[in-house]
Design a protein around this motif. Structure first.
Motif, PDB file in Angstrom:
ATOM      1  N   ILE A  49       6.104  -1.615  -6.300  1.00  0.00           N
ATOM      2  CA  ILE A  49       6.889  -2.849  -6.156  1.00  0.00           C
ATOM      3  C   ILE A  49       6.554  -3.751  -7.339  1.00  0.00           C
ATOM      4  O   ILE A  49       5.377  -3.872  -7.710  1.00  0.00           O
ATOM      5  N   GLY A  50       7.600  -4.348  -7.913  1.00  0.00           N
ATOM      6  CA  GLY A  50       7.386  -5.368  -8.949  1.00  0.00           C
ATOM      7  C   GLY A  50       6.636  -4.871 -10.173  1.00  0.00           C
ATOM      8  O   GLY A  50       5.930  -5.649 -10.819  1.00  0.00           O
ATOM      9  N   MET A  52       4.153  -2.917 -10.284  1.00  0.00           N
ATOM     10  CA  MET A  52       2.725  -2.682 -10.056  1.00  0.00           C
ATOM     11  C   MET A  52       2.427  -1.170 -10.020  1.00  0.00           C
ATOM     12  O   MET A  52       3.321  -0.344  -9.928  1.00  0.00           O
ATOM     13  N   ASN A 145     -12.482  -6.219  -4.385  1.00  0.00           N
ATOM     14  CA  ASN A 145     -11.442  -5.549  -5.167  1.00  0.00           C
ATOM     15  C   ASN A 145     -10.764  -4.463  -4.326  1.00  0.00           C
ATOM     16  O   ASN A 145      -9.555  -4.244  -4.425  1.00  0.00           O
ATOM     17  N   HIS A 148      -8.484  -6.244  -1.884  1.00  0.00           N
ATOM     18  CA  HIS A 148      -7.337  -6.746  -2.645  1.00  0.00           C
ATOM     19  C   HIS A 148      -6.294  -5.642  -2.864  1.00  0.00           C
ATOM     20  O   HIS A 148      -5.116  -5.811  -2.542  1.00  0.00           O
ATOM     21  N   ALA A 151      -4.731  -4.236   0.385  1.00  0.00           N
ATOM     22  CA  ALA A 151      -3.727  -5.139   0.955  1.00  0.00           C
ATOM     23  C   ALA A 151      -2.388  -4.968   0.242  1.00  0.00           C
ATOM     24  O   ALA A 151      -1.323  -5.133   0.848  1.00  0.00           O
ATOM     25  N   GLN A 152      -2.440  -4.628  -1.050  1.00  0.00           N
ATOM     26  CA  GLN A 152      -1.197  -4.348  -1.769  1.00  0.00           C
ATOM     27  C   GLN A 152      -0.597  -3.048  -1.228  1.00  0.00           C
ATOM     28  O   GLN A 152       0.621  -2.938  -1.075  1.00  0.00           O
ATOM     29  N   TYR A 154      -0.853  -2.188   1.822  1.00  0.00           N
ATOM     30  CA  TYR A 154      -0.220  -2.601   3.084  1.00  0.00           C
ATOM     31  C   TYR A 154       1.233  -3.019   2.846  1.00  0.00           C
ATOM     32  O   TYR A 154       2.109  -2.685   3.637  1.00  0.00           O
ATOM     33  N   VAL A 155       1.472  -3.791   1.778  1.00  0.00           N
ATOM     34  CA  VAL A 155       2.841  -4.244   1.520  1.00  0.00           C
ATOM     35  C   VAL A 155       3.727  -3.041   1.174  1.00  0.00           C
ATOM     36  O   VAL A 155       4.869  -2.948   1.640  1.00  0.00           O
ATOM     37  N   ARG A 158       4.544  -1.356   4.490  1.00  0.00           N
ATOM     38  CA  ARG A 158       5.511  -2.143   5.265  1.00  0.00           C
ATOM     39  C   ARG A 158       6.908  -2.023   4.655  1.00  0.00           C
ATOM     40  O   ARG A 158       7.902  -1.894   5.368  1.00  0.00           O
ATOM     41  N   SER A 159       6.933  -2.058   3.331  1.00  0.00           N
ATOM     42  CA  SER A 159       8.211  -1.975   2.646  1.00  0.00           C
ATOM     43  C   SER A 159       8.844  -0.588   2.827  1.00  0.00           C
ATOM     44  O   SER A 159      10.059  -0.426   2.740  1.00  0.00           O
TER      45      SER A 159
ATOM     46  N   ALA B 151      -3.707 -11.085  -1.489  1.00  0.00           N
ATOM     47  CA  ALA B 151      -3.251  -9.917  -2.252  1.00  0.00           C
ATOM     48  C   ALA B 151      -1.812  -9.576  -1.904  1.00  0.00           C
ATOM     49  O   ALA B 151      -1.055  -9.072  -2.747  1.00  0.00           O
ATOM     50  N   ARG B 158       4.662 -10.702  -7.879  1.00  0.00           N
ATOM     51  CA  ARG B 158       5.075  -9.655  -8.831  1.00  0.00           C
ATOM     52  C   ARG B 158       6.526  -9.259  -8.592  1.00  0.00           C
ATOM     53  O   ARG B 158       7.286  -9.068  -9.537  1.00  0.00           O
ATOM     54  N   PHE B 167      -7.317 -11.840 -10.728  1.00  0.00           N
ATOM     55  CA  PHE B 167      -8.120 -11.664  -9.518  1.00  0.00           C
ATOM     56  C   PHE B 167      -9.580 -12.052  -9.726  1.00  0.00           C
ATOM     57  O   PHE B 167     -10.242 -12.570  -8.825  1.00  0.00           O
TER      58      PHE B 167
END
Lengths: 172, 172
Positions: A49-50, A52, A145, A148, A151-152, A154-155, A158-159, B151, B158, B167
Motif C-alpha cells: 500500500i502507498g 511501501m 520496530n 511498528h 502493525a503495517q 495489520y493494515v 485488513r485491506s 504505525a 503513505r 520512526f
C-alpha cells in the motif's frame, strides 16, 4: 542526604527484570509469527500500500535485526545491518522458509539471553556500528520496530479482507 | 550458594530506570504528535483503509488510555475504559483541539510520573478494572498500543502520498 536517599531508591527500583523483558519480546515475536501466517502466500511477498515494502521485506528486516541483535547485545560485537538484497535471509522464497528462519531466531534469543552481562543493559553501546545508546534502548528499539512494521502488516491484512490476530494476544 | 548469588544478581540488575521509561514513553508520544500533525485536517477524521477506524478515533483511544492510565498507575484507582462516543475526549472537532488535549496529557504524565511508588512497577494490578498483570506490563501495553496504532497512521499517510516523520526520531 535527601539526594542520596533518592539516588539509592532509584538505583534499587526494579521496573522490569531481564527475564520479564525476554518474555515481553518473545510475546511480541509470537504475535508477529501469527501475522506472517495470516498472510496468503503470494500477498506476503508482493502486496503493498502507498509504495511501501511488502510485508515479507519488513519481516526480513526484523530477522536481520533480531538475530545479530541478540548476538551483539551479548558479545558487544557488531557489524552493519545488511541492506535490501544483501541479507542472506532474503533468499527465503516461501512463507514456510521465512517461518523456519523466524523460529531459529526465536530459539537463538532464548539461548543467548541468559548470557547478557547484567551491567550491559545500562551500558552505552553502538549497535550495528551505528546507533549509540544504552543497550536497553537498542533492545526496546528492536521490539518497537517489530510492533511498528507488524502493525503495517495489520493494515495490509485488513485491506485484503483478512482479520489479523488480536493485538493483545501474546501467548506463546 | 550459586543459586543465591544468581538471585541477588538478578534482583539488582537495572534494565531500565523509571526516569528512562518515562523518557522512552514521551519520545514515542512526541513522534505520535508529529504523525497527527502530518495528517490533513479532513483525512485525520475520515480516512480509512480496510474498514479500520480513522486515525482520529485511534488517537482518542490513546488519549483515553494515557491520561487515566498514568493516574491509575500512580494511585491504583481505576475505572473502565470508555467505548466509542462515551469518551469525553471524542468531542474534539479539530486537529488543533486533539493536539491541545494531547499536550495536556503529556504534561500530566510528566507531573504524575515521579509519584509512582517504586514498588508499583512489579506489583500486580488490574488496569482499567480489566487487565491483570504487573504494572510495568500495563505501561508497556500503553506504549506498544500507541506504536501499533501510530504505525497504522503511517500506512494511511503513505497511502495519501504523504511522507510520515522518521520512526527513529523521538526528539522532544
Amino acid at each position: 542526604m535527601s539526594n542520596l536517599l533518592n539516588t539509592t531508591a532509584a538505583a534499587t527500583t526494579v521496573v522490569i527484570t531481564p527475564e520479564e523483558l525476554l518474555r515481553h519480546w518473545q510475546g511480541h515475536r509470537s504475535l508477529t509469527r501469527r501475522v506472517i501466517e495470516a498472510f496468503p502466500e503470494n500477498e506476503f511477498f508482493s502486496y503493498s500500500i502507498g509504495g511501501m515494502r511488502p510485508f515479507y521485506e519488513m519481516v526480513i528486516e526484523l530477522i536481520d535485526i533480531a538475530g545479530p541483535g541478540i548476538h551483539g547485545i551479548v558479545t558487544n560485537e557488531w557489524s552493519r545491518l545488511p541492506e535490501g538484497d544483501h541479507s542472506v535471509n532474503s533468499f527465503a522464497k516461501t512463507k514456510k522458509e521465512v517461518l523456519h528462519r523466524w523460529d531459529e531466531i526465536t530459539a537463538q534469543i532464548n539461548s543467548l539471553w541468559p548470557l547478557i552481562p547484567p551491567q550491559r543493559f545500562q551500558e552505552v553501546i553502538k549497535s550495528f556500528e551505528q546507533y549509540e545508546g544504552p543497550a536497553y534502548s537498542s533492545l526496546l528499539y528492536f521490539i518497537d520496530n517489530e510492533i511498528h512494521h507488524r502493525a503495517q502488516g495489520y493494515v495490509y491484512l485488513r485491506s485484503l479482507g483478512i482479520q489479523p490476530p488480536f493485538f493483545w494476544d501474546r501467548e506463546f
